[in-house]
Design an enzyme around this catalytic site. Structure first.
Site, short mmCIF file in Angstrom:
data_model
loop_
_atom_site.label_atom_id
_atom_site.label_comp_id
_atom_site.label_asym_id
_atom_site.label_seq_id
_atom_site.Cartn_x
_atom_site.Cartn_y
_atom_site.Cartn_z
N TYR A 1 -6.73 -7.60 11.26
CA TYR A 1 -5.98 -6.40 11.63
C TYR A 1 -6.05 -6.17 13.14
O TYR A 1 -5.01 -6.04 13.80
CB TYR A 1 -6.57 -5.22 10.88
CG TYR A 1 -5.87 -3.90 11.07
CD1 TYR A 1 -4.69 -3.62 10.40
CD2 TYR A 1 -6.41 -2.91 11.90
CE1 TYR A 1 -4.04 -2.39 10.55
CE2 TYR A 1 -5.78 -1.69 12.05
CZ TYR A 1 -4.60 -1.42 11.38
OH TYR A 1 -3.98 -0.21 11.54
N THR B 1 0.83 -1.21 0.00
CA THR B 1 0.00 0.00 0.00
C THR B 1 0.86 1.26 0.00
O THR B 1 0.35 2.35 -0.20
CB THR B 1 -0.96 0.05 1.22
OG1 THR B 1 -0.18 -0.11 2.41
CG2 THR B 1 -2.01 -1.03 1.15
N THR C 1 -6.19 9.18 11.50
CA THR C 1 -5.25 10.23 11.12
C THR C 1 -5.47 10.56 9.65
O THR C 1 -5.85 9.69 8.87
CB THR C 1 -3.81 9.72 11.35
OG1 THR C 1 -3.71 9.26 12.71
CG2 THR C 1 -2.77 10.81 11.14
#
Ligand code: UDP
Length: 335
Positions: free
Chosen positions: A159, A49, A189
């Site tokens: 995750y 990613t 974030t």
């Protein structure tokens, strides 16, 4: 794998800092900060990613080294390493669910391999943990003593549970292997370098508003999140690394918004004429999330400075430029 880094004289203030996931969103913001502060950066990324565009400006800088490597495999580095930031893992639900077994391996084996490197190098190591360790929280303000509410057999488990066991590994290496470990529980974030196709709410809404598409609200849009601007987070991570605190510390901005409020704000700021479209709520989507940051304030003297309006306006400009550059170069968005 063993990678050769050119030996060089290391002065007292010049640290060699390895950033795993250094081409990703938060990782690349960390790399820039360390280079600007005069440190040597070793960026390790498998580009699952992570994005080459995020680190392109650093490639010609003298103290930047790039190593393409998947931390699921053991890693060795020649020469000193003083600090390791483990930022390596797909973090957007859409992306980490694409390869759930690999996500769990990255969380567990990746943490283990980097902890072993830290032990050999006598380096400090910081784990990017997550508010996802709290799962779908039953309390409205999550402090570090809250043990969470995670579904072990659901789409987010690869995750959430991976990050939970990584915290355990860090804690064990800190307690029994003499490694200087730090654990940051990072809340939502946003900011420059977040992939436009990442799938997360801030990037989706801004890109949709800029393109004149309806903003995709999942569920009723009444679920909440608290958004921290990336420069505030970077500062918090650096302060945590410099501290003596081995137990997890929440890092995030406690200002809480519903997704409907966020959509309304972004549409207004972009001056877009778009509307909203309601999509099904993904399974196990947390209904609320808001960090209690009292420990970060007390232990680190850290608190976020950038409000949502200010952070969004910088972020919107970044996406505007990025989309314009993509259009000019006629490359697909996100490449
Ligand atoms: N969300 C949304 N529209 C989108 C993307 C996400 O309404 O296009 C919602 C999602 O269901 C969640 C919240 O926004 O409730 C934050 O999602 P994100 O993927 O950014 O991160 P999460 O906090 O869930 O890991």
């Amino acid at each position: 794998m063993r990678t050769n880094i050119m030996p060089r004289v290391v002065t007292r203030n010049h640290k060699v800092i390895l950033v795993a996931g250094g081409a990703g969103f938060i990782g690349s913001n960390l790399c820039r900060r360390f280079l600007d502060d005069g440190h040597e950066v070793i960026c390790v990324d498998n580009f699952q990613t992570g994005c080459r565009r995020n680190i392109a400006p650093f490639l010609k800088r003298r103290y930047f080294r790039l190593i393409q490597h998947d931390i699921c495999d053991p890693i060795d580095i020649s020469g000193p390493v003083h600090e390791i930031y483990n930022m390596a893992c797909a973090a957007s639900p859409d992306r980490y669910q694409e390869g759930p077994i690999h996500t769990s391996k990255t969380c567990f084996l990746g943490a283990l391999n980097l902890l072993e490197l830290a032990r050999r190098k006598k380096a400090r190591i910081l784990q990017s943990s997550t508010s996802e360790v709290y799962g779908d929280p039953e309390v409205s303000l999550q402090d570090e003593s809250y043990r969470g509410c995670v579904n072990t057999c659901g789409p987010r488990a690869c995750y959430d549970e991976g990050k939970r066991v990584a915290e355990t590994l860090f804690w064990e290496y800190g307690a029994h292997k003499g490694v200087e470990t730090r654990i940051a529980r990072i809340f939502n974030t946003y900011g420059p370098n977040m992939d436009p196709e990442d799938g997360r709410v801030v990037s989706n809404f801004i890109v949709q508003a800029l393109k004149g598409e309806d903003l995709t609200i999942y569920g009723t849009g009444k679920q909440t999140r608290s958004f921290c601007y990336v420069s505030d987070l970077v500062e918090g991570l650096i302060q945590l690394m410099a501290s003596d605190e081995k137990m997890p510390v929440n890092l995030g901005n406690p200002c809480e918004f519903t997704m409907l409020e966020l959509a309304e704000k972004i549409v207004k700021m972009v001056r877009s004429r778009t509307g909203v479209a309601f999509w099904p709520l993904p399974q196990d989507d947390p209904r609320q999330r808001r960090p209690n940051i009292e420990r970060a304030k007390t232990i680190l003297g850290w608190a976020p400075n950038v409000g949502l309006n200010e952070g969004l306006s910088t972020t919107i400009e970044w996406y505007r430029e990025r989309l314009a550059a993509d259009k000019e170069a006629e490359v697909p968005v996100g490449q």
